[in-house]
Write a protein that holds these residues in place. Structure first.
Motif, PDB file in Angstrom:
ATOM      1  N   VAL A  96      30.044  34.432  70.574  1.00 13.13           N
ATOM      2  CA  VAL A  96      30.615  35.549  69.804  1.00 13.13           C
ATOM      3  C   VAL A  96      32.051  35.820  70.247  1.00 13.13           C
ATOM      4  O   VAL A  96      32.951  35.999  69.422  1.00 13.13           O
ATOM      5  N   VAL A  97      32.288  35.840  71.570  1.00 13.52           N
ATOM      6  CA  VAL A  97      33.641  36.084  72.083  1.00 13.52           C
ATOM      7  C   VAL A  97      34.588  34.964  71.652  1.00 13.52           C
ATOM      8  O   VAL A  97      35.748  35.210  71.320  1.00 13.52           O
ATOM      9  N   VAL A 133      39.511  44.029  74.027  1.00 13.48           N
ATOM     10  CA  VAL A 133      38.770  43.720  72.803  1.00 13.48           C
ATOM     11  C   VAL A 133      37.724  42.644  73.082  1.00 13.48           C
ATOM     12  O   VAL A 133      36.549  42.776  72.743  1.00 13.48           O
ATOM     13  N   ARG A 134      38.145  41.541  73.715  1.00 13.89           N
ATOM     14  CA  ARG A 134      37.208  40.453  74.003  1.00 13.89           C
ATOM     15  C   ARG A 134      36.169  40.893  75.041  1.00 13.89           C
ATOM     16  O   ARG A 134      34.989  40.527  74.941  1.00 13.89           O
ATOM     17  N   PRO A 165      31.953  38.440  63.986  1.00 16.17           N
ATOM     18  CA  PRO A 165      33.229  39.106  64.308  1.00 16.17           C
ATOM     19  C   PRO A 165      34.090  39.349  63.076  1.00 16.17           C
ATOM     20  O   PRO A 165      34.345  38.429  62.288  1.00 16.17           O
ATOM     21  N   THR A 172      33.589  43.134  73.476  1.00 13.92           N
ATOM     22  CA  THR A 172      32.706  42.297  72.666  1.00 13.92           C
ATOM     23  C   THR A 172      31.723  41.548  73.557  1.00 13.92           C
ATOM     24  O   THR A 172      30.539  41.402  73.218  1.00 13.92           O
ATOM     25  N   ASN A 173      32.199  41.078  74.689  1.00 15.97           N
ATOM     26  CA  ASN A 173      31.350  40.354  75.638  1.00 15.97           C
ATOM     27  C   ASN A 173      30.200  41.235  76.134  1.00 15.97           C
ATOM     28  O   ASN A 173      29.042  40.816  76.163  1.00 15.97           O
ATOM     29  N   LYS A 212      27.119  41.522  62.781  1.00 12.15           N
ATOM     30  CA  LYS A 212      27.365  40.994  64.112  1.00 12.15           C
ATOM     31  C   LYS A 212      28.397  39.870  64.121  1.00 12.15           C
ATOM     32  O   LYS A 212      28.884  39.482  65.175  1.00 12.15           O
ATOM     33  N   VAL A 230      35.841  35.550  68.220  1.00 12.17           N
ATOM     34  CA  VAL A 230      36.852  36.609  68.193  1.00 12.17           C
ATOM     35  C   VAL A 230      38.174  36.097  68.750  1.00 12.17           C
ATOM     36  O   VAL A 230      39.258  36.421  68.245  1.00 12.17           O
ATOM     37  N   HIS A 258      33.243  30.804  77.051  1.00 10.85           N
ATOM     38  CA  HIS A 258      34.089  31.087  75.882  1.00 10.85           C
ATOM     39  C   HIS A 258      35.357  30.242  75.940  1.00 10.85           C
ATOM     40  O   HIS A 258      35.849  29.742  74.927  1.00 10.85           O
ATOM     41  N   ARG A 275      29.043  44.078  74.698  1.00  8.46           N
ATOM     42  CA  ARG A 275      28.162  44.457  73.579  1.00  8.46           C
ATOM     43  C   ARG A 275      27.268  43.296  73.134  1.00  8.46           C
ATOM     44  O   ARG A 275      26.195  43.525  72.566  1.00  8.46           O
ATOM     45  N   SER A 276      27.708  42.074  73.393  1.00  5.34           N
ATOM     46  CA  SER A 276      26.912  40.908  72.990  1.00  5.34           C
ATOM     47  C   SER A 276      25.850  40.553  74.015  1.00  5.34           C
ATOM     48  O   SER A 276      25.108  39.577  73.817  1.00  5.34           O
TER      49      SER A 276
END
Length: 757
Positions: free
Chosen positions: A39-40, A314-315, A208, A318-319, A206, A43, A333, A321-322
């Protein structure tokens, strides 16, 4: 407010959890970190490319920085869940450096900035970077965001950005009039999706948002065969590696660039790490190690031709929250970005610049956070915020930050070193001047102005509640006092703070802590917790739980108050000379020293249930204390103090004095007070008119009856008749924390003027 004290028996000490095995760690990485890293990665790719474009650097420089930041900073850094890479916060600085030095020399600046970061980390001063006011950092990011948005709005409209923010603003009307439909459509789709995507729920939400927006903008341009400018790459990531070069002169500007990159990257990384620590409950950040990891990543990124690296909120968010659990997510990543940059670089060349412009406009706008503005307004730092933003946008980042720091330091000086001074009229002939805080020469203009506002010929009390007082203030107060008294006025300096006037002439001025801890007036339940019991007594598992509150209170006294009390108690070590005999109820809410502002040695205190003075069958303990206080200690006054919500008075009203047992026997001494209350005592009428309840009316009548008893007392009555002693009654109203005066026939409220007189 902390949790209430657990007074139950001590719990068994926790058993430490077993260390995870390598197999457990591998399973955790596969279950949590691998999905989070993907996910990261999604993004990071569009953001890295967009930041490179906004910085005026080669497009691949953003991906190089993402790879190195993810792998190297993730492996070496001290923040377990922070993800590093190129950051929007440095775009303006990098763009200026590229414009001044060219790309290869800018890479060398990045290398030396990394070296400086490693040195700072080895020096173990990483936490000092957090001393920069957060409002300045927030304003710096907002200024950068505004600058990026102003640059990229021209690209979104089909034009070219100008060299400065002011030029971008002034030329915006022209760009709007000459806007091209295709770039506007692509950029508009990106902006719309960036705005709407956070509202999407379910599995689709979910994905990005930046990735969705750039893919949609690119798809639109391909579907309609739009003739727009697209990213042009010279090759893949490996071919894009470019070695740094040394400058030909301009060494002062070069050094300034190194310092600027190092400081901004360090502060942004450390603040991001602090924010990420608040989002999870795992291992906390080692700030020195994190700084060394960031420095190592910048050294390698600069050598490889990449952008400067920082921890990116931001990353990183996201990390977290994931579901990431370890640094493996950040490292992976970077691996995914590396694979993409080598094998799928042709995909990047399909992306139009207008799509990246829309992405960067939204990134810039999102750096301006309404929450930060509201916080700055609420805390009185909005001037710092506004000045920093304007400075960053109109001048440059370094000058804007320096302006913000200078203003924030001035505000701190004003708040910390300037005293609060006010004058208030108490009566027609008396005034009070209240001075609170730190009283230095910086406060002299306001102090002298307030003093001059006091009319001549009055009785003036100067109340000094200060923790610092220098010689300049002493001279000013001394001179004003002399001149004021020469014109017929009187001046009394009431030194109620930790520092007195005499200390200003005894030596260099020093800040002294207030004598009392803030916990002096707080019940144990509001600050004691089981975890706080860590002293020599309370940490002992053998100590009964019932004793821990009082022992924790003793420890708190030793830590915070004993050193301040010692000078006063040393003077009383051989004798006591109290001024007042104080009879009060045993109720735990009644604090005689607090409500009379008395210190050690002032009150000779006796407490019993209902503050009663037995007649006929006298209480030996009370009688001995009265005789010793009046005849031996030569006290000057006797106070009987009742209080609201008194349990003894409630018992009298309920006829508990007729019950069997020791309590009923003691309450029988209050029958005279109950009889006087039921007979319509004038004190009861006064109390009723003031709105007091029946129980409180009886408590005030009880005080009046005890005063009458004292007037007939063999020891007290004789001393009163001889003029050696005064007797007074008080009533403490617990809900309002106010004290009223009670005599044998009336109740009088004590306002500030009466208390002063």
């Amino acid at each position: 407010m902390t949790a209430q004290l657990d007074r139950s028996s001590p719990a068994e000490p926790p058993v430490p959890a077993p260390s995870p095995t390598p197999r457990d760690r591998l399973a955790s990485v596969a279950r949590y970190d691998v999905p989070a890293s993907l996910v990261v990665f999604l993004v990071a790719v569009p953001l890295s490319i967009g930041i490179a474009v906004a910085s005026g650097a080669p497009v691949m420089a953003g991906l190089i920085a993402a790879v190195i930041g993810g792998i190297l900073a993730g492996a070496l850094g001290g923040s377990p869940l922070q993800v590093s890479g190129p950051a929007a916060g440095l775009t303006v600085v990098v763009a200026e450096l590229v414009n001044q030095f060219g790309w290869r020399i800018t890479c060398l600046i990045t290398v030396f900035a990394g070296v400086l970061q490693v040195v700072l980390g080895l020096s173990r001063i990483a936490r000092q970077a957090l001393a920069i006011s957060p409002v300045v950092v927030h304003a710096m990011l907002a200024g950068i965001g505004i600058t990026i948005a102003l640059q990229q709005i021209h690209v979104l409209l089909g034009g070219e950005s100008r060299s400065s923010a002011v030029a971008n603003i002034t030329s915006l009307p022209s760009s709007i009039l000459n806007a091209e439909a295709a770039p506007v459509a692509i950029g508009g789709v990106v902006v719309a999706l960036m705005l709407l995507w956070p509202r999407i729920t379910g599995p689709l939400g979910k994905v990005p948002g930046p990735l969705v927006a750039v893919v949609a903008g690119t798809g639109l341009s391909l579907a309609f065969s739009m003739n727009v400018e697209r990213i042009d790459l010279p090759g893949n990531l490996i071919e894009a590696v470019e070695l740094p070069a040394f400058p030909d002169g301009q060494w002062a500007a070069f050094a300034t660039g190194v310092l600027t990159i190092a400081l901004i990257a360090s502060v942004e990384s450390l603040l991001s790490a602090v924010a990420i620590d608040k989002m999870h409950s795992g291992r906390r950040t080692n700030f020195d190690r994190e700084l060394m990891g960031q420095g190592a990543a910048n050294m390698v990124s600069g050598v490889a031709g990449g952008l400067p690296v920082t921890g990116v909120i931001v990353r990183s968010a996201t990390n977290v929250r994931s579901g990431a659990r370890s640094p493996a997510s950040a490292v992976l990543h970077g691996v995914w970005v590396l694979i993409f940059s080598v094998l799928f670089i042709g995909v990047v060349e399909l992306v139009p610049y207008a799509a990246l412009a829309g992405l960067l406009v939204m990134i810039g706008v999102q750096l301006v956070k309404l929450a930060d503005i509201r916080s700055a307004t609420r805390t009185g730092d909005v001037v710092v915020y506004a000045a920093t933003v304007v400075g960053v946008v109109t001048l440059n980042l370094l000058e804007g930050v320096l302006i913000g720091l200078a203003i924030s330091v001035l505000l701190v000086l004003r708040r910390v070193l300037w005293a609060r001074v006010r004058a208030e009229q108490l009566t027609e002939d008396s005034w009070r001047v209240v001075v609170e805080g730190s009283l230095s020469f910086l406060s002299l203009p306001r102090l002298t102005r307030v003093l001059q506002s006091v009319p001549a010929g009055r009785s003036v009390t100067i109340e000094l509640t200060v923790d610092f007082l220098d010689h300049a203030v002493y001279d000013a107060l001394h001179e004003w006092t002399k001149q004021y008294e020469a014109t017929g006025g009187t001046v009394v300096v009431d030194e109620v703070g930790a520092v007195d006037m005499a200390s200003a002439t005894a030596g260099p001025p020093r800040r002294m802590p207030h004598m009392l801890s803030a916990r002096t007036f707080m019940p144990w339940s509001q600050w004691q917790t089981v975890d706080s019991h860590s002293g020599p007594f309370t940490a002992d598992a053998v100590t009964p739980a019932a004793l821990r509150p009082v022992l924790a209170g003793v420890e708190e006294y030793h830590r915070r108050s004993a050193s301040s009390m010692r000078p006063h108690l040393e003077k009383l070590s051989e004798f006591q000379d109290p001024d007042t005999f104080f009879l009060s109820c045993v109720d735990s809410r009644v604090l005689p020293n607090t409500i009379t502002s008395a210190g050690p040695g002032d009150l000779f205190t006796v407490r019993n249930m209902g503050n009663l003075i037995p007649v006929g069958d006298p209480d030996t303990s009370l009688e001995a204390a009265l005789e010793y206080g009046v005849n031996t200690l030569a006290i000057s006054s006797v106070v009987v103090c009742g209080h609201s919500g008194c349990g003894a008075m409630r018992g009298l009203l309920a006829d508990a004095h007729d019950a069997d047992g020791v309590v009923g026997e003691w309450l029988s001494h209050g029958r005279a007070s109950l009889s006087a209350f039921r007979s319509g005592h004038p004190v009861a009428r006064d109390a009723a008119e003031l709105g007091f309840s029946e129980i409180d009316q009886l408590a005030m009548v009880n005080v009046a009856v005890q005063l009458q008893t004292l007037s007939r007392h063999a020891v007290v009555g004789k001393a009163v008749a001889e003029g050696r002693l005064e007797v007074v009654g008080l009533f403490f109203d617990i809900p309002t924390a106010r004290v009223v005066l009670v005599d044998a026939a009336s109740v009088t409220e004590l306002d500030q003027e009466q208390a002063q007189n």
